[in-house]
Write an enzyme that holds these catalytic residues in place. Structure first.
Site, PDB file in Angstrom:
ATOM      1  N   TYR A  11      86.926 -36.115  32.110  1.00  0.00           N
ATOM      2  CA  TYR A  11      86.719 -34.908  31.448  1.00  0.00           C
ATOM      3  C   TYR A  11      85.351 -34.989  31.050  1.00  0.00           C
ATOM      4  CZ  TYR A  11      86.760 -31.915  27.368  1.00  0.00           C
ATOM      5  OH  TYR A  11      86.458 -31.066  26.503  1.00  0.00           O
ATOM      6  N   ILE A  12      84.835 -35.908  30.151  1.00  0.00           N
ATOM      7  CA  ILE A  12      83.603 -35.926  29.745  1.00  0.00           C
ATOM      8  C   ILE A  12      82.625 -36.477  30.787  1.00  0.00           C
ATOM      9  CG2 ILE A  12      82.016 -36.629  27.681  1.00  0.00           C
ATOM     10  CD1 ILE A  12      84.557 -36.977  25.999  1.00  0.00           C
ATOM     11  N   ALA A  73      84.492 -44.781  30.818  1.00  0.00           N
ATOM     12  CA  ALA A  73      85.890 -45.426  31.570  1.00  0.00           C
ATOM     13  C   ALA A  73      86.593 -45.732  30.529  1.00  0.00           C
ATOM     14  CB  ALA A  73      85.686 -46.167  32.489  1.00  0.00           C
ATOM     15  N   TYR A 140      93.359 -48.653  19.787  1.00  0.00           N
ATOM     16  CA  TYR A 140      92.074 -47.989  20.472  1.00  0.00           C
ATOM     17  C   TYR A 140      90.934 -48.199  19.571  1.00  0.00           C
ATOM     18  CZ  TYR A 140      89.455 -43.997  21.709  1.00  0.00           C
ATOM     19  OH  TYR A 140      88.508 -43.024  22.004  1.00  0.00           O
ATOM     20  N   PHE A 207     101.733 -31.069  14.394  1.00  0.00           N
ATOM     21  CA  PHE A 207     102.313 -32.583  13.957  1.00  0.00           C
ATOM     22  C   PHE A 207     102.074 -32.455  12.597  1.00  0.00           C
ATOM     23  CE2 PHE A 207     101.314 -34.218  18.571  1.00  0.00           C
ATOM     24  CZ  PHE A 207     102.359 -33.650  19.063  1.00  0.00           C
ATOM     25  N   GLY A 283      99.369 -42.343  12.506  1.00  0.00           N
ATOM     26  CA  GLY A 283      98.056 -42.664  12.520  1.00  0.00           C
ATOM     27  C   GLY A 283      97.352 -41.516  12.520  1.00  0.00           C
TER      28      GLY A 283
HETATM   29  N1  UDP Z   1      97.910 -31.907  17.249  1.00  0.00           N
HETATM   30  C1  UDP Z   1      99.114 -31.360  17.032  1.00  0.00           C
HETATM   31  N2  UDP Z   1      99.916 -30.890  18.222  1.00  0.00           N
HETATM   32  C2  UDP Z   1      99.593 -31.639  19.306  1.00  0.00           C
HETATM   33  C3  UDP Z   1      98.416 -32.230  19.571  1.00  0.00           C
HETATM   34  C4  UDP Z   1      97.507 -32.563  18.550  1.00  0.00           C
HETATM   35  O1  UDP Z   1      99.211 -30.833  16.085  1.00  0.00           O
HETATM   36  O2  UDP Z   1     100.389 -31.080  20.296  1.00  0.00           O
HETATM   37  C5  UDP Z   1      97.078 -32.185  16.042  1.00  0.00           C
HETATM   38  C6  UDP Z   1      96.985 -33.802  15.898  1.00  0.00           C
HETATM   39  O3  UDP Z   1      97.791 -34.187  14.743  1.00  0.00           O
HETATM   40  C7  UDP Z   1      95.444 -33.643  15.133  1.00  0.00           C
HETATM   41  C8  UDP Z   1      94.744 -32.718  15.880  1.00  0.00           C
HETATM   42  O4  UDP Z   1      95.873 -31.650  16.419  1.00  0.00           O
HETATM   43  O5  UDP Z   1      95.457 -33.293  13.887  1.00  0.00           O
HETATM   44  C9  UDP Z   1      93.925 -33.043  16.922  1.00  0.00           C
HETATM   45  O6  UDP Z   1      94.605 -33.878  17.797  1.00  0.00           O
HETATM   46  P1  UDP Z   1      94.064 -34.305  19.320  1.00  0.00           P
HETATM   47  O7  UDP Z   1      95.285 -35.299  19.874  1.00  0.00           O
HETATM   48  O8  UDP Z   1      93.731 -33.278  19.967  1.00  0.00           O
HETATM   49  O9  UDP Z   1      92.696 -35.253  18.926  1.00  0.00           O
HETATM   50  P2  UDP Z   1      92.668 -36.474  17.898  1.00  0.00           P
HETATM   51  O10 UDP Z   1      92.257 -35.860  16.749  1.00  0.00           O
HETATM   52  O11 UDP Z   1      93.855 -37.207  17.896  1.00  0.00           O
HETATM   53  O12 UDP Z   1      91.437 -37.190  18.786  1.00  0.00           O
END
Ligand code: UDP
Length: 322
Positions: A11-12, A73, A140, A207, A283
């Protein structure tokens, strides 16, 4: 100048390759296509290979004299890294060390590393500056922080110059519509919301809505993928100009809640986006917002697409491509 882009089919990385080619650089992509797409690399030399294969790397760096390396990568799913730490340490740390060792041996001078806000763990201050404590809470983030520390030592001992760019939430897509996010499975918020808007998903699950934030949902700092790529170019140029090794936090400095992102997506797409509320994702800190002053002042970085609606509009153009 010839740049090796490792992970240039992702992607990036693919946006980076496009920008480098547009700006007149010679580009070679090395990618194992484990998650990337061959057709995302249009105008650069493509080498299929894995950082695990040291011979491939040595051969590549012997035959071509690279002026710099950008390394995209990496595996990126926090939850998966908790379940399968070996996969993450092998890919994101061990293989990166292979690359660095070959760079040192072949005297490739400059390295730009894709790091992450996950190195900070649960924030103790917002916005998050470069000096914020590094207490990653998952494999990670820990792996990325290990590489950052390794890079400091490689500079001291071997003179390898590097800049670590700690991404907050990369989002958006090529404004010309040629490239975008194609993760499988997709886990990122904005593409998932847009898939729901486009009828490819029944809804978006939020979430958690019981966080200590104004609307109860998590706040993130979304940065356009092209703005990220511009920062990489500025960073590489800085090293070529004789600048020292460094690390920068890369975000716009504006936080948006999950609900605000969904609302903006409704406005941008004009579509109804069904929402369900689910459990918190383990997390996930409540807020992650970058203090991006340093990259602005020291590298002269200025985001061109800081507006969330523009970021989403570009991602929507990609989602609805024919
Ligand atoms: N999120 C959500 N529903 C989803 C995917 C993500 O509510 O199906 C929320 C997630 O909990 C976080 C924000 O969106 O607060 C961004 O999540 P993403 O996975 O895009 O990026 P991250 O912050 O993990 O790098």
């Amino acid at each position: 100048m010839h740049v090796l882009v490792v992970g240039g089919a992702g992607y990036i990385g693919s946006h980076m390759v496009k920008l480098l080619v547009q700006r007149g650089f010679e580009v070679t992509v090395l990618d194992n296509l484990s998650t990337g797409h061959r057709d995302s690399v249009r105008e650069a030399r493509f080498v299929l290979g894995d950082l695990f294969e040291r011979d491939t790397l040595e051969d590549l760096c012997r035959k071509t004299c690279f002026d710099g390396v950008m390394h995209f990568a990496s595996y990126i799913q926090v939850g998966e890294s908790v379940r399968e730490p070996a996969k993450y340490y092998r890919n994101n740390v061990f293989k990166t060390q292979n690359l660095l060792d070959v760079m040192v041996a072949r005297r490739v001078p400059c390295f730009i590393f894709s790091s992450t806000a996950a190195i900070f763990g649960e924030p103790v201050r917002i916005p998050i500056g470069e000096d914020h404590p590094k207490q990653p809470i998952n494999p990670y983030g820990r792996g990325k922080w290990m590489v950052e520390q390794m890079l400091e030592d490689y500079d001291t001992a071997y003179g390898l110059k590097s800049i670590c760019l700690r991404y907050f939430n990369a989002a958006g897509a090529d404004p010309e519509g040629e490239l975008g996010e194609r993760h499988n499975p997709e886990t990122h918020l904005i593409p998932l919301i847009l898939q729901a808007a486009n009828g490819r998903r029944s809804h978006i699950t939020v979430f958690g809505n019981d966080y200590d934030t104004p609307d109860g949902t998590c706040i993130r700092d979304y940065i356009h993928v092209n703005d990220l790529c511009e920062a990489h170019l500025l960073a590489l140029q800085r090293l070529w100009d004789g600048g020292g090794s460094s690390a920068y936090n890369l975000g716009n400095g504006n936080g948006f809640s999950v609900r605000e992102v969904i609302e903006t997506a409704r406005t941008v797409t004009g579509r109804d986006i069904p929402v369900q509320y689910g459990e918190r994702r383990p997390g996930d800190p409540a807020r992650l917002v970058a203090d991006s002053q340093r990259v602005r002042v020291e590298l002269g970085w200025k985001p061109r697409y800081a507006d969330l609606a523009t970021i989403i509009a570009h991602a929507w153009q990609w989602e609805t491509r024919s």
